[in-house]
Scaffold this motif. Structure first.
Motif, PDB file in Angstrom:
ATOM      1  N   PRO A 181       0.953  -1.437   0.019  1.00  0.00           N
ATOM      2  CA  PRO A 181      -0.176  -0.038   0.093  1.00  0.00           C
ATOM      3  C   PRO A 181       0.691   1.209   0.046  1.00  0.00           C
ATOM      4  O   PRO A 181       0.694   2.189   0.585  1.00  0.00           O
ATOM      5  N   GLU A 182       1.800   1.406  -0.797  1.00  0.00           N
ATOM      6  CA  GLU A 182       2.607   2.792  -0.760  1.00  0.00           C
ATOM      7  C   GLU A 182       1.972   3.760  -1.617  1.00  0.00           C
ATOM      8  O   GLU A 182       2.684   4.786  -1.702  1.00  0.00           O
ATOM      9  N   GLY A 183       1.180   3.225  -2.507  1.00  0.00           N
ATOM     10  CA  GLY A 183       0.687   4.459  -3.455  1.00  0.00           C
ATOM     11  C   GLY A 183       1.245   4.572  -4.742  1.00  0.00           C
ATOM     12  O   GLY A 183       0.493   5.608  -5.310  1.00  0.00           O
ATOM     13  N   VAL A 243      16.440   0.734   4.370  1.00  0.00           N
ATOM     14  CA  VAL A 243      16.803   0.253   5.632  1.00  0.00           C
ATOM     15  C   VAL A 243      15.370   0.059   6.138  1.00  0.00           C
ATOM     16  O   VAL A 243      14.861   1.055   6.707  1.00  0.00           O
ATOM     17  N   ASP A 244      14.736  -1.151   6.387  1.00  0.00           N
ATOM     18  CA  ASP A 244      13.170  -1.290   6.710  1.00  0.00           C
ATOM     19  C   ASP A 244      13.394  -1.858   7.996  1.00  0.00           C
ATOM     20  O   ASP A 244      13.926  -2.753   8.178  1.00  0.00           O
ATOM     21  N   LEU A 245      12.493  -1.390   8.988  1.00  0.00           N
ATOM     22  CA  LEU A 245      12.561  -1.838  10.445  1.00  0.00           C
ATOM     23  C   LEU A 245      11.188  -1.672  11.006  1.00  0.00           C
ATOM     24  O   LEU A 245      10.412  -1.065  10.557  1.00  0.00           O
ATOM     25  N   HIS A 486       0.189   9.073   4.862  1.00  0.00           N
ATOM     26  CA  HIS A 486       1.383   8.297   4.678  1.00  0.00           C
ATOM     27  C   HIS A 486       0.757   6.948   4.180  1.00  0.00           C
ATOM     28  O   HIS A 486       0.796   6.850   2.909  1.00  0.00           O
ATOM     29  N   HIS A 487       0.489   5.884   4.761  1.00  0.00           N
ATOM     30  CA  HIS A 487      -0.247   4.632   4.150  1.00  0.00           C
ATOM     31  C   HIS A 487      -1.341   4.259   5.119  1.00  0.00           C
ATOM     32  O   HIS A 487      -1.245   4.912   6.172  1.00  0.00           O
ATOM     33  N   PRO A 488      -2.455   3.441   4.656  1.00  0.00           N
ATOM     34  CA  PRO A 488      -3.695   3.272   5.445  1.00  0.00           C
ATOM     35  C   PRO A 488      -3.441   2.658   6.584  1.00  0.00           C
ATOM     36  O   PRO A 488      -4.331   2.179   7.397  1.00  0.00           O
ATOM     37  N   GLY A 522      13.530   9.216   5.026  1.00  0.00           N
ATOM     38  CA  GLY A 522      12.555   8.070   5.198  1.00  0.00           C
ATOM     39  C   GLY A 522      11.244   8.439   5.823  1.00  0.00           C
ATOM     40  O   GLY A 522      11.193   9.673   6.406  1.00  0.00           O
ATOM     41  N   SER A 523      10.580   7.368   6.070  1.00  0.00           N
ATOM     42  CA  SER A 523       9.174   7.776   6.937  1.00  0.00           C
ATOM     43  C   SER A 523       8.820   6.654   7.678  1.00  0.00           C
ATOM     44  O   SER A 523       9.071   5.502   6.942  1.00  0.00           O
ATOM     45  N   GLY A 524       8.043   6.638   8.651  1.00  0.00           N
ATOM     46  CA  GLY A 524       7.524   5.720   9.273  1.00  0.00           C
ATOM     47  C   GLY A 524       6.343   5.994  10.149  1.00  0.00           C
ATOM     48  O   GLY A 524       5.681   7.121  10.233  1.00  0.00           O
ATOM     49  N   SER A 525       5.630   4.926  10.876  1.00  0.00           N
ATOM     50  CA  SER A 525       4.884   5.467  11.667  1.00  0.00           C
ATOM     51  C   SER A 525       4.477   4.255  12.927  1.00  0.00           C
ATOM     52  O   SER A 525       4.897   3.136  12.830  1.00  0.00           O
ATOM     53  N   ILE A 526       3.673   4.742  13.966  1.00  0.00           N
ATOM     54  CA  ILE A 526       3.135   3.636  14.728  1.00  0.00           C
ATOM     55  C   ILE A 526       1.681   3.418  13.946  1.00  0.00           C
ATOM     56  O   ILE A 526       1.426   4.043  13.328  1.00  0.00           O
ATOM     57  N   ARG A 527       1.860   2.005  14.060  1.00  0.00           N
ATOM     58  CA  ARG A 527       0.642   1.217  13.060  1.00  0.00           C
ATOM     59  C   ARG A 527      -0.669   1.045  14.023  1.00  0.00           C
ATOM     60  O   ARG A 527      -0.494   1.082  15.030  1.00  0.00           O
ATOM     61  N   ILE A 528      -1.877   0.912  13.082  1.00  0.00           N
ATOM     62  CA  ILE A 528      -2.736   0.577  13.943  1.00  0.00           C
ATOM     63  C   ILE A 528      -2.834  -0.948  14.110  1.00  0.00           C
ATOM     64  O   ILE A 528      -2.489  -1.809  13.348  1.00  0.00           O
ATOM     65  N   GLY A 567       5.284  -0.525  15.427  1.00  0.00           N
ATOM     66  CA  GLY A 567       5.360   0.564  14.571  1.00  0.00           C
ATOM     67  C   GLY A 567       6.930   0.575  14.096  1.00  0.00           C
ATOM     68  O   GLY A 567       7.805  -0.215  14.456  1.00  0.00           O
ATOM     69  N   GLY A 568       7.423   1.660  13.076  1.00  0.00           N
ATOM     70  CA  GLY A 568       8.625   0.974  12.458  1.00  0.00           C
ATOM     71  C   GLY A 568       8.754   2.230  11.579  1.00  0.00           C
ATOM     72  O   GLY A 568       8.034   3.422  11.383  1.00  0.00           O
ATOM     73  N   ILE A 569       9.737   2.127  10.441  1.00  0.00           N
ATOM     74  CA  ILE A 569      10.207   2.921   9.564  1.00  0.00           C
ATOM     75  C   ILE A 569      11.127   2.578   8.625  1.00  0.00           C
ATOM     76  O   ILE A 569      11.322   1.337   8.722  1.00  0.00           O
ATOM     77  N   ALA A 570      11.271   3.182   7.519  1.00  0.00           N
ATOM     78  CA  ALA A 570      12.251   2.748   6.531  1.00  0.00           C
ATOM     79  C   ALA A 570      12.988   3.958   6.071  1.00  0.00           C
ATOM     80  O   ALA A 570      12.328   5.001   5.607  1.00  0.00           O
ATOM     81  N   LEU A 571      14.202   3.759   6.077  1.00  0.00           N
ATOM     82  CA  LEU A 571      14.913   5.166   5.285  1.00  0.00           C
ATOM     83  C   LEU A 571      15.499   4.626   4.182  1.00  0.00           C
ATOM     84  O   LEU A 571      16.000   3.423   3.899  1.00  0.00           O
TER      85      LEU A 571
END
Ligand code: ASP
Length: 625
Positions: A181-183, A243-245, A486-488, A522-528, A567-571
């Motif tokens: 889902p990155e659009g 760098v995905d985490l 960001h993403h859904p 990069g960006s990231g988020s706390i997820r649902i 949650g995570g992030i990718a740079l």
């Protein structure tokens, strides 16, 4: 005639030999960088990954070796056997790392010949990038490119080590998978065994890494290749490395801490000491202060100069009093002639209702106090070029321009963004005059010279900054609906949840970006992590249950089986390496990149395939002529 390698073994790398090695018997192997024929003496500059050493072929000492030396041309592959000796004082080359020694050869083997290359790896700057990309194997032999890939390796290694020591496991996720889902648009791969069905290449490992949290993996990372079929833009690659985490039970501070640690390690590996923690700014503040969500802190930001103008002045100048009036300065540019100023006009985007003033002499004639006050509020020195950006009262946009409590309206954002873009364009244009970017370049050069042993201070050259409190949704005028910013799967702030339906624009997302020197890293988020919230978000985005099930059904199922908060992030790894290499574009740090037109010039991809292949894939190509 070519020689066989036989039992010969390489003993040293060319670039590593020093005065202390004098007297040693060595076997070197590499490419002929240059050959100089002085009759009885032939000099070869022999190159391998580590650098260059000078080989001397003396006809008297080795008539055979000398004869072979006459035969070699640039880029031939040879092995030289001989002894390291000190050069005569007048032959010392202080510019070469091995400039105090040379190899007195007793034997030269010609292991392979080479066609005349379209350029030489020892040329400093090769203008034609297409030729470089087509003959990438020659291009990669250049010391600068060798350095970039060594750097990339060291940075990646440092990140892996840092994340591993912080308790993260590297886990691979599939390349042949389902839409993520990155659009962006997906790259599709037709299935041979399931006619009419397609895999998608991952735009990111997003869903899989979230499922790894549901799977109890606790902390995951991956140096992940991502594929996005985006419209071509300069300096975009269709495939790139992140760098995905992802981590379980974090607050965003924990994610920031993890990233700061590995960024510090990555920079240290490149010879730069990067101070942590990184500063933070909210999205709204970043728009107000820099007119962008990827601020470049190396130059002064925007100043609010509304107070410099009376209402009459604004009316005469045709400036919308309800919108921000901001100024920025580009240090050291000096006064520009009218013609010079006019040349800057195309760099300003007035389409969204912003306008600018840069003629202070004229302004000073009608409104001397305003002109003086603007410069004062912007903190401008005599030699600084100052520009005022404001809203055009005659411009109307269609969007529902409501002002959300405590948030910026779309029209305000447009004014700030126009100022921010203009600022960064002019900063680039006048880079020589303000010198702020030079500090970064000099730091990179110094770091490379000193290596990782003794890191140089990166505080003045590299400016990381966290951005927080993004809006959850953006209204897409074209589509006429709310889209995830960001993403859904990004969680809204718990405090804003109540407004999801009544006032979506006011909802903040618990997501964050990392920017550095005007680049988004990069960006990231706390997820649902709760199904009910996820359903609500889909509803707010106008994604029907059916559609959600079709696209992410497996993930929605997984959410119901005990999902921890996560949650995570990718740079962008390529971007990090690019910054630390001091490179001008991503292609300098990707071994086999595609051109801006999405073509791999070396491998010649994309390309047509045979009828037979298409048939097996149950595909018929219909080209519009
Ligand atoms: N998958 C996201 C992206 O590629 C990053 C993340 O949210 O972790 O932008």
């Amino acid at each position: 005639m070519l020689d066989f390698l036989g039992n010969l073994e390489r003993t040293h790398l060319c670039g590593t030999l020093r005065v202390a090695d004098a007297g040693k018997q060595v076997v070197l192997m590499g490419w002929v960088n240059r050959r100089r024929d002085h009759g009885n003496l032939i000099f070869l500059d022999l190159r391998d990954r580590s650098g260059i050493a000078q080989i001397v072929l003396d006809k008297e000492l080795t008539p055979e070796g000398h004869a072979r030396g006459e035969q070699v041309r640039p880029e031939y592959v040879v092995a030289a056997v001989g002894k390291v000796r000190l050069r005569a004082p007048d032959a010392i080359n202080p510019k070469m790392e091995t400039g105090e020694i040379e190899i007195e050869a007793t034997e030269l083997l010609v292991l392979n010949d080479a066609r005349l290359a379209p350029f030489s790896p020892s040329e400093e700057a090769i203008q034609n990038e297409e030729v470089r990309l087509k003959y990438r194997y020659i291009d990669l032999r250049r010391p600068e490119m060798q350095r970039n890939f060594r750097l990339r390796h060291l940075i990646t290694l440092a990140i892996r080590q840092s994340l591993s020591s912080q308790g993260f496991l590297e886990i691979e996720t599939p390349i042949l998978t389902k839409s993520t889902p990155e659009g962006a648009r997906d790259f599709l791969v037709p299935s041979r065994v399931h006619p009419g069905q397609f895999y998608a290449l991952p735009q990111s490992p997003q869903i899989f890494k979230q499922i790894l949290m549901i799977s109890g993996c606790d902390r995951y990372f991956q140096i992940a290749r991502c594929f996005r079929d985006e419209d071509l833009r300069a300096d975009r690659q269709l495939e790139f490395t992140q760098v995905d985490l992802e981590m379980s039970f974090p607050r965003r501070d924990h994610v920031f801490g993890v990233v700061e640690q590995f960024m510090k390690a990555a920079f240290a590996a490149a010879g730069v000491a990067l101070p942590i923690p990184f500063p933070r700014i909210t999205y709204d503040e970043s728009m107000r202060q820099y007119g962008t969500d990827k601020p470049d802190l190396r130059l002064p930001g925007l100043s609010d100069v509304r107070a410099a103008f009376t209402d009459d002045a604004l009316a005469t100048l045709q400036i919308d009093p309800a919108l921000p009036v901001v100024a920025f300065r580009i240090p050291g540019v000096g006064e520009l002639s009218r013609k010079e100023r006019e040349e800057n006009h195309p760099l300003f985007d007035s389409k969204k209702g912003a306008k600018f003033l840069d003629d202070f002499k004229r302004l000073a004639k009608s409104f001397p106090e305003s002109a003086a006050r603007v410069r004062e509020l912007a903190g401008a020195a005599e030699v600084d070029f100052v520009i005022v950006v404001a809203g055009d009262p005659n411009h109307h946009i269609k969007a529902s321009d409501t002002k959300f409590p405590g948030r910026l309206s779309e029209r305000e954002i447009n004014v700030y963004a126009a100022a921010g873009n203009f600022r960064s364009e002019l900063a680039k244009k006048y880079a020589d005059r303000h010198g702020a970017f030079r500090v970064t370049e000099e730091t990179v050069v110094a770091a490379h010279a000193r290596g990782a042993q003794d890191p140089v201070d990166g505080a003045q050259a590299f400016h990381p900054i966290w951005l927080t409190d993004f809006p959850m949704f953006e209204y897409d005028l074209g589509l006429g609906k709310w889209m995830p910013a960001h993403h859904p799967f990004t969680a809204p702030y718990e405090a804003d949840m109540a407004n999801l339906v009544s006032d979506p624009a006011s909802v903040r997302a618990d997501c964050y970006d990392l920017a550095m020197n005007g680049l988004e890293l990069g960006s990231g988020s706390i997820r649902i992590h709760r199904k009910d919230v996820q359903q609500q978000i889909f509803a707010s985005l106008g994604i029907s249950d059916q559609e959600a099930r079709k696209r992410f059904g497996f993930f929605l199922d997984a959410l119901e089986y005990g999902t921890p908060p996560h949650g995570g992030i990718a740079l962008g790894l390529d971007r990090i390496v690019m910054l630390l290499a001091g490179a001008a574009n991503l292609r300098e740090v990707i071994a086999f990149p595609k051109t801006a037109k999405a073509i791999d010039l070396m491998a010649d991809a994309p390309t047509t395939v045979t009828e037979q292949q298409l048939k097996e894939l149950h595909i018929r190509v219909a080209l519009k002529s």
